[in-house]
Write an enzyme that holds these catalytic residues in place. Structure first.
Site: not given
Lengths: 92, 233
Positions: B85, B194, B196
């Protein structure tokens, strides 16, 4: 102290959603004859010392390298504020 | 393996990224934008957020922070670097990846669980996927529209450097539905979604099996760990 102005615009071929939103607001206000709005940036760099050709060249380089991202934006102009052409009706 | 996660002023997802690194089997090392010290890490994650409040352009000021000169050197020498991002925006502003990211074409910030297709498994961060695998990870951005000139797009497509493509909907107007790309060497990968945030059951996207059970993002981190292990032989 002298000021150098750098003007940057998003590339013409790119969508400018922020400008489009402003154009939409103008249309709702009955100002539909302003058919498009594009929003750019103006930087004013205050210089410690006199501005010569070398300073302007330095700012041009900075404009291309940092102030603008030439993948998505164009540098329209780099000029000193003192010599800026004042167009009719414009105030400073 | 030690993976550094760089914190910039305005980074938001550095903690989640470090957690994902640990879940992937590596040691997470906190790195600071203002230092010239990579602390001997073996890979680097540039996390999401709004570094420097997105002033100037997203990622533009972070790309010129002190630690980035070391990151650029390390990336050029082959160290795995993942930009998520805002991290992706920092990578394009650093010229480690081509193209640019502009405001979403619809003008709104978007936050959704996003399906992606893995288009390339020949990168340090995607070797654990299968080619064409469909995954779901959260996406949240206001300026995620990937753009590049026609020549760059042709090169990315022709050389297999598009790593992820949006499925179902194009959430931000990205050219060719591009969600993520890699450099020629495959060590530098950047994407808007994302991974994560999809690494631990109970905290990821919903799946057909159970709410919040999606962990598709974990493979990014296990990929880089196994690539590192293979390299050590």
């Amino acid at each position: 102290m002298p000021t150098i102005v750098v003007e940057v615009m998003p590339k013409a071929e790119l969508l400018d959603p922020a400008g489009k939103a402003v154009a939409g607001a103008l249309h709702r206000l009955g100002k539909g004859h302003f058919t498009a709005v594009r929003i750019g940036k103006r930087f004013e760099l205050t210089v410690d010392g006199p501005v010569d050709d070398a300073t302007l060249a330095e700012v041009r380089e900075l404009a291309e390298e940092m102030l603008a991202n030439t993948v998505i934006e164009d540098v329209l102009s780099v000029h000193t504020l003192d010599t800026e052409t004042v167009t009719a009706g414009e105030t400073h | 393996m030690r993976i550094g996660v760089i914190t910039f002023p305005g980074s938001l997802d550095d903690h989640d990224a470090r957690r994902a690194v640990r879940l992937g089997g590596a040691e997470a090392v906190s790195l600071w934008h203002g230092e010239h010290d990579l602390k001997g890490v073996d890979a680097i994650v540039l996390p999401g957020g709004f570094s420097y409040g997105d002033y100037l352009r997203c990622g533009a000021i972070a790309a010129r922070s002190p630690i980035m000169s070391e990151v650029i050197d390390a990336a050029s020498a082959g160290m795995p670097v993942l930009g998520i991002c805002n991290g992706f925006q920092i990578l394009v502003e650093s010229h480690l990846l081509p193209g640019g990211l502009v405001r979403n074409d619809h003008g709104d910030f978007i936050c959704r669980d996003q399906r992606l297709r893995v288009e390339s498994t020949s990168t340090a961060w995607t070797n654990g996927f299968t080619e064409g695998q469909e995954i779901t990870v959260p996406l949240k951005n206001g300026e995620g529209g990937f753009i590049a000139d026609a020549e760059t797009i042709a090169r990315l497509e022709g050389e297999g450097l598009v790593v992820f493509r949006y499925l179902d909907v194009n959430p931000n107007g990205s050219m060719n539905d591009i969600a993520g790309i890699a450099n020629e060497r495959g060590n530098v990968v950047g994407l808007m979604p994302h991974p994560e945030h999809a690494t631990e059951p109970g905290f990821g996207p919903d799946t057909a099996l159970a709410m919040r059970s999606g962990t598709d993002g974990l493979t990014f981190f296990t990929s880089v760990v196994s690539a590192f292990a293979a390299q050590l032989g």
